[in-house]
Design an enzyme around this catalytic site. Structure first.
Site, PDB file in Angstrom:
ATOM      1  N   PRO A  51       0.790  -1.220   0.000  1.00 16.92           N
ATOM      2  CG  PRO A  51      -0.125  -1.103   2.130  1.00 16.92           C
ATOM      3  CD  PRO A  51       0.541  -2.053   1.183  1.00 16.92           C
ATOM      4  CG  ASN A  52      -0.223   4.284   1.386  1.00 17.35           C
ATOM      5  OD1 ASN A  52      -1.225   4.790   0.873  1.00 17.35           O
ATOM      6  ND2 ASN A  52      -0.245   3.725   2.575  1.00 17.35           N
TER       7      ASN A  52
ATOM      8  NE  ARG B 127       3.910   6.673   1.554  1.00 17.91           N
ATOM      9  CZ  ARG B 127       4.251   5.472   1.974  1.00 17.91           C
ATOM     10  NH1 ARG B 127       4.832   4.608   1.156  1.00 17.91           N
ATOM     11  NH2 ARG B 127       4.012   5.105   3.202  1.00 17.91           N
TER      12      ARG B 127
ATOM     13  CE1 TYR C  26       9.026   5.200   3.081  1.00 22.20           C
ATOM     14  CE2 TYR C  26       7.329   6.907   3.053  1.00 22.20           C
ATOM     15  CZ  TYR C  26       7.895   5.781   3.634  1.00 22.20           C
ATOM     16  OH  TYR C  26       7.337   5.231   4.763  1.00 22.20           O
TER      17      TYR C  26
ATOM     18  CG  ASN D 198       8.255  -1.940   0.345  1.00 21.20           C
ATOM     19  OD1 ASN D 198       7.727  -2.065   1.451  1.00 21.20           O
ATOM     20  ND2 ASN D 198       8.831  -0.810  -0.052  1.00 21.20           N
TER      21      ASN D 198
ATOM     22  CB  ALA E  75       1.649   0.372   6.538  1.00 23.03           C
TER      23      ALA E  75
ATOM     24  CD  GLU F 229       9.895  -7.318   5.411  1.00 23.82           C
ATOM     25  OE1 GLU F 229       9.206  -8.328   5.658  1.00 23.82           O
ATOM     26  OE2 GLU F 229      10.172  -6.451   6.264  1.00 23.82           O
TER      27      GLU F 229
ATOM     28  CG  HIS G 167      11.073  -2.132   4.353  1.00 25.23           C
ATOM     29  ND1 HIS G 167       9.712  -2.062   4.273  1.00 25.23           N
ATOM     30  CD2 HIS G 167      11.355  -3.297   4.978  1.00 25.23           C
ATOM     31  CE1 HIS G 167       9.186  -3.133   4.832  1.00 25.23           C
ATOM     32  NE2 HIS G 167      10.163  -3.910   5.267  1.00 25.23           N
ATOM     33  CG  LEU G 168      11.605   2.628  -1.090  1.00 28.71           C
ATOM     34  CD1 LEU G 168      10.206   3.186  -1.202  1.00 28.71           C
ATOM     35  CD2 LEU G 168      12.437   3.011  -2.285  1.00 28.71           C
TER      36      LEU G 168
ATOM     37  NE  ARG H 221      10.456   6.048   8.517  1.00 29.42           N
ATOM     38  CZ  ARG H 221       9.430   5.891   7.672  1.00 29.42           C
ATOM     39  NH1 ARG H 221       9.416   4.870   6.818  1.00 29.42           N
ATOM     40  NH2 ARG H 221       8.440   6.759   7.661  1.00 29.42           N
TER      41      ARG H 221
END
Ligand code: DQA
Length: 146
Positions: free
Chosen positions: A10-11, A18, A23, A74, A77, A98, A100-101, A107
């Protein structure tokens, strides 16, 4: 030719507009084309899929073994919440990496937990769009060992 599927959760369709401070500026289309060309350069066919719906991602995971040798995912969320996506990955018999950017470990506290990473071969995060290229290389390395 071996085939790798890239799944964006998502997103991630909003990449490029975004939260650019987190990102970056690259769009999902740019990320996809660099994955496809990197794949070509190493003799892999790369296909891409994005969905904002948990169920559609689960369906794509279920179908993946019939068309692909490995998956770079990826989960966005859903990484932090989706036991259903974790169970889908655990249910199929091809390697998942898996990616992630952002570096999810640097975080917010809630991003540090990945419920999906333990059923993947491993996790790559924090390298921006290069995380996906490293993910393809990780799948290649796993497939090479088979
Ligand atoms: C993300 C990290 C997640 O925490 C977040 O929800 C995303 C993107 C990343 O690529 O850095 O949607 O998966």
């Amino acid at each position: 030719m071996p085939r790798i599927l890239i799944i964006h959760g998502p997103n991630l369709n909003l990449l490029g507009t975004r939260e650019r401070a987190v990102y970056g500026d690259a769009t999902m289309e740019t990320v996809n084309s660099s994955c496809i060309s990197h794949g070509k350069s190493i003799g892999y066919e790369v296909d891409t899929f994005q969905s904002n719906s948990e169920g559609d991602i689960i369906d794509a995971i279920h179908k993946a073994p019939s068309g692909f040798d490995g998956v770079v995912i990826n989960p966005g969320a859903y990484t932090h919440t989706s036991v259903a996506i974790r169970d889908a990955i655990a249910a199929v018999d091809i390697p998942f990496v898996e990616v992630h950017l952002s570096n999810i470990h640097s975080r917010e506290e809630f991003r540090r937990l990945s419920v999906t990473a333990p059923v993947c071969v491993g996790q790559i995060c924090g390298f921006g769009p290069a995380s996906y290229i490293l993910g393809i290389e990780a799948i290649k390395s796993v497939l090479g060992k088979k």
